[in-house]
Design a protein around this motif. Structure first.
Motif, short mmCIF file in Angstrom:
data_model
loop_
_atom_site.label_atom_id
_atom_site.label_comp_id
_atom_site.label_asym_id
_atom_site.label_seq_id
_atom_site.Cartn_x
_atom_site.Cartn_y
_atom_site.Cartn_z
N PRO A 642 -1.49 -10.36 0.28
CA PRO A 642 -0.62 -10.39 1.48
C PRO A 642 0.14 -9.08 1.68
CG PRO A 642 -0.47 -12.46 0.27
CD PRO A 642 -1.28 -11.54 -0.60
N GLY A 643 0.71 -8.53 0.60
CA GLY A 643 1.41 -7.25 0.75
C GLY A 643 0.47 -6.12 1.12
N PHE A 644 -0.75 -6.14 0.55
CA PHE A 644 -1.74 -5.11 0.85
C PHE A 644 -2.14 -5.15 2.32
CE2 PHE A 644 -5.06 -2.17 0.10
CZ PHE A 644 -6.23 -2.66 0.69
N LEU A 645 -2.45 -6.33 2.83
CA LEU A 645 -2.84 -6.44 4.24
C LEU A 645 -1.68 -6.12 5.16
CD1 LEU A 645 -5.01 -9.70 4.13
CD2 LEU A 645 -5.75 -7.31 3.98
N GLY A 646 -0.46 -6.50 4.76
CA GLY A 646 0.69 -6.16 5.59
C GLY A 646 0.90 -4.66 5.69
N THR A 647 0.61 -3.92 4.60
CA THR A 647 0.76 -2.45 4.62
C THR A 647 -0.30 -1.79 5.50
OG1 THR A 647 1.67 -2.55 2.39
CG2 THR A 647 0.92 -0.40 3.17
N LEU A 648 -1.50 -2.39 5.54
CA LEU A 648 -2.56 -1.81 6.36
C LEU A 648 -2.26 -1.92 7.85
CD1 LEU A 648 -5.87 -2.92 4.60
CD2 LEU A 648 -4.60 -0.79 4.36
N GLN A 649 -1.35 -2.84 8.21
CA GLN A 649 -1.01 -3.01 9.62
C GLN A 649 0.05 -1.99 10.04
OE1 GLN A 649 -1.41 -7.82 10.04
NE2 GLN A 649 0.46 -6.94 9.32
N GLU A 650 0.03 -1.63 11.30
CA GLU A 650 1.10 -0.83 11.86
C GLU A 650 2.28 -1.75 12.18
OE1 GLU A 650 -0.97 2.96 13.90
OE2 GLU A 650 -0.99 1.12 15.06
N PRO A 651 3.45 -1.20 12.48
CA PRO A 651 4.62 -2.05 12.77
C PRO A 651 4.30 -3.11 13.82
CG PRO A 651 5.29 0.23 12.60
CD PRO A 651 3.79 0.23 12.50
N GLY A 652 4.90 -4.30 13.63
CA GLY A 652 4.63 -5.43 14.51
C GLY A 652 3.85 -6.49 13.74
N ASP A 653 4.39 -6.96 12.61
CA ASP A 653 3.70 -7.89 11.71
C ASP A 653 3.37 -9.18 12.44
OD1 ASP A 653 5.78 -6.90 8.95
OD2 ASP A 653 3.93 -6.05 9.72
N PRO A 654 2.22 -9.81 12.10
CA PRO A 654 1.92 -11.13 12.65
C PRO A 654 2.78 -12.18 11.97
CG PRO A 654 0.24 -10.49 11.09
CD PRO A 654 1.17 -9.32 11.22
N ARG A 655 2.61 -13.42 12.40
CA ARG A 655 3.36 -14.50 11.76
C ARG A 655 2.94 -14.63 10.31
NH1 ARG A 655 2.28 -19.53 15.48
NH2 ARG A 655 0.16 -18.75 15.14
N PRO A 656 3.88 -14.99 9.40
CA PRO A 656 3.54 -15.09 7.98
C PRO A 656 2.38 -16.03 7.73
CG PRO A 656 5.92 -15.17 8.31
CD PRO A 656 5.31 -15.23 9.67
N GLY A 657 2.29 -17.13 8.49
CA GLY A 657 1.19 -18.06 8.28
C GLY A 657 -0.16 -17.42 8.54
N LEU A 658 -0.26 -16.62 9.59
CA LEU A 658 -1.51 -15.95 9.90
C LEU A 658 -1.87 -14.92 8.83
CD1 LEU A 658 -3.85 -15.53 11.87
CD2 LEU A 658 -2.41 -13.90 13.12
N LEU A 659 -0.86 -14.18 8.32
CA LEU A 659 -1.11 -13.19 7.28
C LEU A 659 -1.61 -13.86 6.00
CD1 LEU A 659 -0.98 -10.20 6.58
CD2 LEU A 659 1.38 -10.54 5.84
N ARG A 660 -1.00 -15.01 5.63
CA ARG A 660 -1.45 -15.72 4.43
C ARG A 660 -2.87 -16.25 4.60
NH1 ARG A 660 3.96 -17.66 4.53
NH2 ARG A 660 3.26 -19.56 5.62
N GLU A 661 -3.20 -16.70 5.79
CA GLU A 661 -4.56 -17.19 6.03
C GLU A 661 -5.58 -16.07 5.89
OE1 GLU A 661 -7.73 -19.69 6.95
OE2 GLU A 661 -5.67 -20.08 6.27
N ARG A 662 -5.25 -14.91 6.41
CA ARG A 662 -6.17 -13.77 6.28
C ARG A 662 -6.31 -13.34 4.82
NH1 ARG A 662 -4.28 -10.11 11.50
NH2 ARG A 662 -5.31 -11.40 13.09
N ALA A 663 -5.21 -13.35 4.07
CA ALA A 663 -5.28 -13.01 2.66
C ALA A 663 -6.16 -14.01 1.91
CB ALA A 663 -3.87 -12.97 2.06
#
Length: 695
Positions: A642-663
């Motif tokens: 989750p932290g790795f994918l969040g860093t790959l994104q530019e500012p404007g994070d998606p919802r935490p639920g969507l980020l966890r699903e992608r992870a």
């Protein structure tokens, strides 16, 4: 061959042309000034010649001296008579008087030998009636310049005012060890003897002197293009061993040592001129800059045996193609701003610096002032002496003649490009009597090419609209998924990511391929050498990485460094600079080739925001990652996805639920390949190899 003998008290040699010389008392300022036109015939220096002699006060009390001979010639012509005088009329009395007078010149002789510099002025003259333009009139001898044993001396000569480029000569003087007459030089009797020895990564300077003897030791950079630069100086006593790190070595690093006594002679040596480590350090310290609007500069501690060329960098990667005109083929002048021979500048123009036909540095920094690379076509115009001209377009396959039948873009658009050139739509970059360079925009042809594509897109949208009308409920579900992606932000769906890793075995490559494929599903625009083998073979790992890195960073992307045991070893070898530069582990290994570009970004603090580090659970421990790379976030995969994918994104994070699903999805794709690699016999994470978990 340098010879030794007595000192001549005369300041000139006898000359059959009646040449005479007078030496001014005291030294003068060394101010060459600009070159001016000669008003008529003048005396100028044409050649310098040196001879080593001894200035002896007693048989065993002598100093080393450099005797300099300056050869002179007549430069320029007499003014021809005009009108009646040319056909036998009365001669001009002033012209006759000037021809019966003396040709005079003030010749400056400059002598530099660290740490001293001198300039003397010689007045020379010769009867004008005895010489002809271009004729040698003899030589004068300056007796003489005292110099330190083992020093490197530089001698210049020019006239005041200056009518031509100054003469120069560089000579390395022998030290006490190289002199057959050292018994005649008292300073050699008590001179500290210096030996240089290597011990692994360290270099020892061993000075063999008595315990109570005091001496001075100085380390300095002996720069041919500019004054010497002192680096380190100490007054010491007794035997000493000075330790230098291998990273301090440069080819121009010299050592000077002398007894701390009045008028003692200094001996100098430059022991690292041929040391491979010193030359590697020099290129790593070199920095190439492009200076708007048409300047460039190469900064380095020492002069470089290198050549610089202009090249054209097309968008989309690929090697930078060399152009005419080449920059001056002589040695590159370091630490000095130089002008590019261009009429106009262009963002696709770059400068390459090569040594022994090997590319060392390349910079295309016009992006800062002129914007990104343009999809322009470069036309090369060639003219013959009869003003007939031919045109070709520079493409990756070579220079394609316009109006040819070749199956290339330039050949298909040959007539249109020729019309653009004739109508003044192309920008002229360079021109001389026989050649010219033109940059022609290709935007309008790209728009025409995509017209049918846009029409197809409109038809596709119309079909979707009809489908929406007939299947309203299903389309709502699609729109819901699209809405989630829009909330996540366009940067996450389209940001570029370049993956770099060390190709250790097929199992690790499968793991990297699984990660890259999973990241593409987010989606990210992923570049990895596994998917570009053909380009790697054609361009080479260094050129491929340089093009991918520049494109990724220009588009606001991120470079991902995947650390493995092999990658950590390569990084440490580069940082510690072992006995030999680490070679690429395979024909397609971009990681080893990229270290020369990646390390400067970390050393100069440009890495944060542009680089991210990662390693795989069970293959490496976090402490094994070199400290230099911890200036950017480093994640363990898949545990910290989750932290790795969040860093790959530019500012404007998606919802935490969507980020966890992608992870979760990426972890599912990674885990089988990681388990297979950890269970394989003899894998990089085998405990017997001592690399799992970094232990």
């Amino acid at each position: 061959m340098a010879t030794f003998g007595g000192i001549n008290s005369n300041s000139s040699l006898p000359s059959p042309q009646g040449l005479s010389c007078h030496l001014w008392d005291g030294d003068v300022l060394c101010l060459p000034g600009s070159i001016v036109s000669a008003p008529g015939p003048v005396l100028v220096p044409t050649r310098l010649q040196t001879e080593l002699v001894l200035r002896c006060y007693q048989e065993t009390d002598c100093d080393l001296c450099v005797r300099v001979a300056i050869h002179l010639a007549v430069h320029g012509h007499w003014e021809e008579p005009k009108g009646e005088e040319k056909f036998g009329g009365a001669a001009d009395p002033e012209l006759e008087e000037s021809r019966n007078a003396f040709l005079q010149a003030q010749v400056v002789l400059s002598f530099q030998a660290y740490p001293t510099a001198r300039c003397v002025l010689l007045e020379v003259q010769v009867p004008a009636a005895l010489v002809q333009p271009g004729q040698s009139v003899g030589s004068v001898v300056f007796d003489c310049f005292e110099a330190a044993l083992g020093a490197e001396v530089r001698i210049w000569s020019y006239t005041q005012p200056r009518y031509q480029k100054e003469l120069n000569l560089t000579q390395h003087l022998p030290d006490c060890k190289g002199l057959e007459v050292r018994d005649s030089i008292q300073s050699c009797w008590a001179l500290p003897w210096l030996n240089v020895s290597a011990d692994g990564d360290d270099v020892h300077l061993v000075l063999d002197v008595s315990e109570d003897q005091r001496f001075g030791l100085s380390l300095y950079w002996n720069q041919v293009q500019g004054p010497t630069k002192p680096w380190w100086h100490r007054n010491l006593t007794g035997p000493q061993t000075i330790t230098l790190n291998h990273t301090d070595l440069f080819p121009c690093l010299c050592i000077q040592v002398w007894p701390l006594e009045p008028d003692s002679v200094r001996t100098s040596i430059c022991p690292f001129r041929e040391d491979p480590r010193a030359h590697r350090n020099l290129w790593r310290a070199a920095r190439l800059q492009l200076l708007p609007p048409r300047g460039w500069r190469l900064d380095a501690p020492c002069s470089l045996p290198a050549e610089a060329t202009l090249c054209w960098q097309a968008p989309g990667g690929g090697p930078c193609q060399s152009l005419v005109p080449p920059l001056p083929p002589a040695n590159v002048t370091v630490n000095k701003a130089l002008e590019l021979p261009l009429l106009n500048v262009h963002p696709n123009l770059c400068v390459q610096v090569s040594s022994w036909e090997k590319l060392q540095l390349q910079e295309c920094l016009w992006v800062d002032s002129l914007g990104p690379l343009k999809d322009d076509m470069l036309l090369v115009e060639t003219r013959d002496p009869h003003n007939n001209r031919s045109l070709c377009a520079l493409e990756p396959s070579g220079c394609t003649p316009l109006l040819s039948r070749a199956s290339t873009r330039a050949a298909r658009l040959g007539e249109q490009l020729l019309q653009d050139l004739q109508s003044g739509q192309c920008l002229q970059l360079w021109d001389d009597d026989l050649r010219a360079l033109w940059a022609c925009p290709m935007d309008k042809y790209v728009h025409q090419r995509w017209a049918l594509v846009w029409l197809a897109c409109l038809l596709f949208v119309a079909v979707l609209f009809l489908l929406f009308l007939f299947r309203k409920d299903q389309v709502k579900g699609w729109l819901r998924l699209l809405k989630e992606d829009i909330r996540a932000g366009p940067a996450t769906r389209g940001r570029a990511a370049l993956l770099l890793y060390s190709a250790e075995d097929s199992g690790f490559e499968r793991l990297v391929s699984a990660l890259a494929s999973a990241l593409c599903q987010l989606p990210l625009r992923v570049a990895v050498d596994l998917w570009s083998r053909r380009e790697l073979s054609a361009q080479g790992p260094l050129a491929w990485f340089h093009a991918q890195r520049r494109q990724t960073l220009q588009e606001g992307g991120v470079v991902v460094l995947l650390f493995s045991p092999g990658a950590v070893v390569l990084c440490r070898e580069w940082l510690q600079d072992g006995a030999s530069t680490p070679a690429p582990q395979g024909p397609h290994d971009a990681f080893a080739a990229s270290l020369s570009c990646v390390l400067p970004d970390f050393l100069q603090g440009r890495a944060p925001g542009r680089y991210v580090g990662a390693y795989f659970d069970g293959l490496l421990h976090s402490d094994a990652v070199p400290a230099l790379f911890r200036s950017v976030p480093v994640f363990s995969l898949p545990s910290q996805l989750p932290g790795f994918l969040g860093t790959l994104q530019e500012p404007g994070d998606p919802r935490p639920g969507l980020l966890r699903e992608r992870a979760r999805l990426v972890s599912q794709a990674l885990q089988p390949a990681l388990d297979q690699l950890l269970k394989a016999p003899g894998d990089p994470g085998d405990p017997e190899d001592g690399t799992r978990d970094g232990t």
